[in-house]
Design a protein around this motif. Structure first.
Motif, PDB file in Angstrom:
ATOM      1  N   ILE A   1       0.846  -1.190   0.000  1.00  0.00           N
ATOM      2  CA  ILE A   1       0.000   0.000   0.000  1.00  0.00           C
ATOM      3  C   ILE A   1       0.886   1.247   0.000  1.00  0.00           C
ATOM      4  CG2 ILE A   1      -1.885   1.199   1.164  1.00  0.00           C
ATOM      5  CD1 ILE A   1      -2.381  -1.459   2.720  1.00  0.00           C
ATOM      6  N   PRO A   2       1.109   1.885  -1.150  1.00  0.00           N
ATOM      7  CA  PRO A   2       1.820   3.171  -1.155  1.00  0.00           C
ATOM      8  C   PRO A   2       0.953   4.235  -0.489  1.00  0.00           C
ATOM      9  CG  PRO A   2       1.760   2.163  -3.351  1.00  0.00           C
ATOM     10  CD  PRO A   2       0.764   1.437  -2.507  1.00  0.00           C
ATOM     11  N   ALA A   3       1.586   5.136   0.273  1.00  0.00           N
ATOM     12  CA  ALA A   3       0.802   6.130   1.013  1.00  0.00           C
ATOM     13  C   ALA A   3       1.536   7.460   1.096  1.00  0.00           C
ATOM     14  CB  ALA A   3       0.502   5.621   2.417  1.00  0.00           C
ATOM     15  N   TYR A   4       0.797   8.509   0.768  1.00  0.00           N
ATOM     16  CA  TYR A   4       1.312   9.869   0.935  1.00  0.00           C
ATOM     17  C   TYR A   4       0.207  10.716   1.554  1.00  0.00           C
ATOM     18  CZ  TYR A   4       2.364  14.713  -0.259  1.00  0.00           C
ATOM     19  OH  TYR A   4       2.557  16.079  -0.210  1.00  0.00           O
ATOM     20  N   ASN A   5       0.395  11.136   2.802  1.00  0.00           N
ATOM     21  CA  ASN A   5      -0.587  11.961   3.524  1.00  0.00           C
ATOM     22  C   ASN A   5      -1.993  11.350   3.459  1.00  0.00           C
ATOM     23  OD1 ASN A   5       1.378  13.748   4.289  1.00  0.00           O
ATOM     24  ND2 ASN A   5       0.817  15.339   2.820  1.00  0.00           N
ATOM     25  N   GLU A   6      -2.110  10.141   3.979  1.00  0.00           N
ATOM     26  CA  GLU A   6      -3.362   9.388   3.899  1.00  0.00           C
ATOM     27  C   GLU A   6      -3.968   9.115   5.274  1.00  0.00           C
ATOM     28  OE1 GLU A   6      -4.927   8.855   1.301  1.00  0.00           O
ATOM     29  OE2 GLU A   6      -3.554   8.795  -0.399  1.00  0.00           O
ATOM     30  N   GLU A   7      -3.823  10.038   6.206  1.00  0.00           N
ATOM     31  CA  GLU A   7      -4.337   9.795   7.545  1.00  0.00           C
ATOM     32  C   GLU A   7      -5.864   9.650   7.571  1.00  0.00           C
ATOM     33  OE1 GLU A   7      -3.149  13.050  10.001  1.00  0.00           O
ATOM     34  OE2 GLU A   7      -4.602  14.456   9.145  1.00  0.00           O
ATOM     35  N   ALA A   8      -6.553  10.172   6.576  1.00  0.00           N
ATOM     36  CA  ALA A   8      -8.014  10.079   6.548  1.00  0.00           C
ATOM     37  C   ALA A   8      -8.509   8.708   6.091  1.00  0.00           C
ATOM     38  CB  ALA A   8      -8.594  11.157   5.634  1.00  0.00           C
ATOM     39  N   THR A   9      -7.669   7.946   5.406  1.00  0.00           N
ATOM     40  CA  THR A   9      -8.131   6.690   4.807  1.00  0.00           C
ATOM     41  C   THR A   9      -7.346   5.457   5.220  1.00  0.00           C
ATOM     42  OG1 THR A   9      -6.718   6.985   2.849  1.00  0.00           O
ATOM     43  CG2 THR A   9      -8.949   7.921   2.756  1.00  0.00           C
ATOM     44  N   ILE A  10      -6.121   5.619   5.716  1.00  0.00           N
ATOM     45  CA  ILE A  10      -5.229   4.470   5.868  1.00  0.00           C
ATOM     46  C   ILE A  10      -5.721   3.466   6.913  1.00  0.00           C
ATOM     47  CG2 ILE A  10      -3.687   5.565   7.562  1.00  0.00           C
ATOM     48  CD1 ILE A  10      -2.715   3.226   4.633  1.00  0.00           C
ATOM     49  N   GLU A  11      -6.359   3.918   7.979  1.00  0.00           N
ATOM     50  CA  GLU A  11      -6.815   2.966   8.994  1.00  0.00           C
ATOM     51  C   GLU A  11      -7.887   2.044   8.432  1.00  0.00           C
ATOM     52  OE1 GLU A  11      -8.234   2.699  13.655  1.00  0.00           O
ATOM     53  OE2 GLU A  11      -7.892   4.656  12.730  1.00  0.00           O
ATOM     54  N   ARG A  12      -8.862   2.611   7.751  1.00  0.00           N
ATOM     55  CA  ARG A  12      -9.915   1.787   7.159  1.00  0.00           C
ATOM     56  C   ARG A  12      -9.324   0.810   6.148  1.00  0.00           C
ATOM     57  NH1 ARG A  12     -14.997   4.832   4.637  1.00  0.00           N
ATOM     58  NH2 ARG A  12     -13.272   6.092   3.845  1.00  0.00           N
ATOM     59  N   CYS A  13      -8.352   1.263   5.370  1.00  0.00           N
ATOM     60  CA  CYS A  13      -7.702   0.411   4.378  1.00  0.00           C
ATOM     61  C   CYS A  13      -7.010  -0.776   5.035  1.00  0.00           C
ATOM     62  CB  CYS A  13      -6.697   1.235   3.577  1.00  0.00           C
ATOM     63  SG  CYS A  13      -5.713   0.299   2.409  1.00  0.00           S
ATOM     64  N   VAL A  14      -6.200  -0.509   6.052  1.00  0.00           N
ATOM     65  CA  VAL A  14      -5.446  -1.582   6.708  1.00  0.00           C
ATOM     66  C   VAL A  14      -6.374  -2.546   7.439  1.00  0.00           C
ATOM     67  CG1 VAL A  14      -3.739  -2.083   8.506  1.00  0.00           C
ATOM     68  CG2 VAL A  14      -3.331  -0.218   6.877  1.00  0.00           C
ATOM     69  N   LEU A  15      -7.376  -2.025   8.128  1.00  0.00           N
ATOM     70  CA  LEU A  15      -8.297  -2.907   8.854  1.00  0.00           C
ATOM     71  C   LEU A  15      -9.036  -3.838   7.906  1.00  0.00           C
ATOM     72  CD1 LEU A  15      -9.740  -0.522  11.590  1.00  0.00           C
ATOM     73  CD2 LEU A  15      -8.078  -2.377  11.882  1.00  0.00           C
ATOM     74  N   ALA A  16      -9.434  -3.348   6.739  1.00  0.00           N
ATOM     75  CA  ALA A  16     -10.082  -4.219   5.753  1.00  0.00           C
ATOM     76  C   ALA A  16      -9.108  -5.284   5.261  1.00  0.00           C
ATOM     77  CB  ALA A  16     -10.600  -3.393   4.582  1.00  0.00           C
ATOM     78  N   ALA A  17      -7.831  -4.918   5.150  1.00  0.00           N
ATOM     79  CA  ALA A  17      -6.820  -5.888   4.730  1.00  0.00           C
ATOM     80  C   ALA A  17      -6.600  -6.975   5.775  1.00  0.00           C
ATOM     81  CB  ALA A  17      -5.508  -5.169   4.441  1.00  0.00           C
TER      82      ALA A  17
END
Length: 273
Positions: A12-28
């Motif tokens: 998962i590449p990420a640049y300033n993704e504090e609004a979305t990264i938690e939901r992304c990782v938890l789904a993973a």
């Protein structure tokens, strides 16, 4: 004899993704078959992206969450490549920081990749911040499947929802375009190089993910430039056929309708790399 289902690393590449990264990782993590590891590659983020990933790694110590830093260069391609280089799985699942995988995503990808003739795989998405789609299981499968058949001369990959066999990546790693000027679609570039190397790219309607429609919050001129990357990617490889222009025309046609239907707030209206 049935080939065993291969292991899957999620990158998962990420640049300033504090609004979305938690939901992304938890789904993973909430998968019917767990991924071997979940790798978030931080590309010079200045917000809380890294802190959120560290917190999730502490809360799920057995989940294989890994936070890497790629600060040498700004951009999706070098960040993606750093994640691929670090991954240990036989299959590299490549998603975006706003992707929300369906619960059977890893299982479906792993089972599809048990077919040794498949080198890479992509699938449909739903748009979770567009009300007409949010509460519906309907995805863009019909549209994407139609585009797939139109583009059989050069099958596509979709970076928010794709996977590539590690051996296939190794075969094209040194020829895939670095795109230093950020002019191309890096996922389409991968598909082109796989095709040119004779590696099969497949489409799986069972490989589903949710994504944000936040790119629709770009200015019309910026979105138009984004869609013209399809042409730029194909022509940079000497490929030209009318069917390959279909995604650009379709996206431009859908822009205003989906933009008006999205629920994104003004604060989310920023350009995304």
């Amino acid at each position: 004899m049935t080939t065993p289902a291969p292991t899957v690393s999620l990158v998962i590449p990420a640049y300033n993704e504090e609004a979305t990264i938690e939901r992304c990782v938890l789904a993973a993590l909430r998968q019917t078959r767990p991924a071997l590891e979940v790798i978030v590659v931080d590309n010079r983020s200045t917000d809380g992206t890294a802190a959120i990933v560290r917190r999730l790694a502490r809360a799920h110590p057995d989940a294989g969450i890994r936070l890497l830093s790629q600060f040498d260069a700004q951009g999706l391609v070098p960040t993606r490549n750093a994640g691929f280089a670090a991954a240990r799985g036989e299959v590299l699942g490549r998603i975006d920081a706003d992707s929300v995988l369906s619960p059977a995503w890893v299982e479906n990808v792993s089972d599809a990749m048990a077919d040794p003739t498949v080198g890479a795989l992509t699938g449909p998405v739903t748009y979770y911040d567009v009300p007409v789609f949010r509460s519906s299981p309907v995805s863009d499968d019909l549209v994407r499947r139609s585009l797939w058949h139109l583009g059989r001369r050069c099958p596509f990959l979709y970076g928010s929802n794709m996977a590539i066999r590690a051996r296939a990546w190794e075969a094209i790693e040194h020829t895939a375009c670095p795109d230093h000027d950020d002019l191309l679609h890096e996922d389409i570039d991968l598909a082109v190089h796989l095709k040119q190397t004779g590696i099969r790219v497949a489409y799986s309607p069972r490989m589903r993910a949710g994504v944000s429609a936040r790119r629709l919050e770009s200015t019309p001129s910026s979105f138009r430039a984004y869609t013209h990357r399809f042409d730029a990617t194909y022509t940079s490889h000497g490929i030209d056929h009318w069917t390959l222009r279909a995604p650009r025309h379709l996206l431009q046609g859908l822009f205003w309708g989906l933009r008006s239907a999205s629920t994104l707030t003004p604060s989310s209206r920023r350009e995304h790399v």
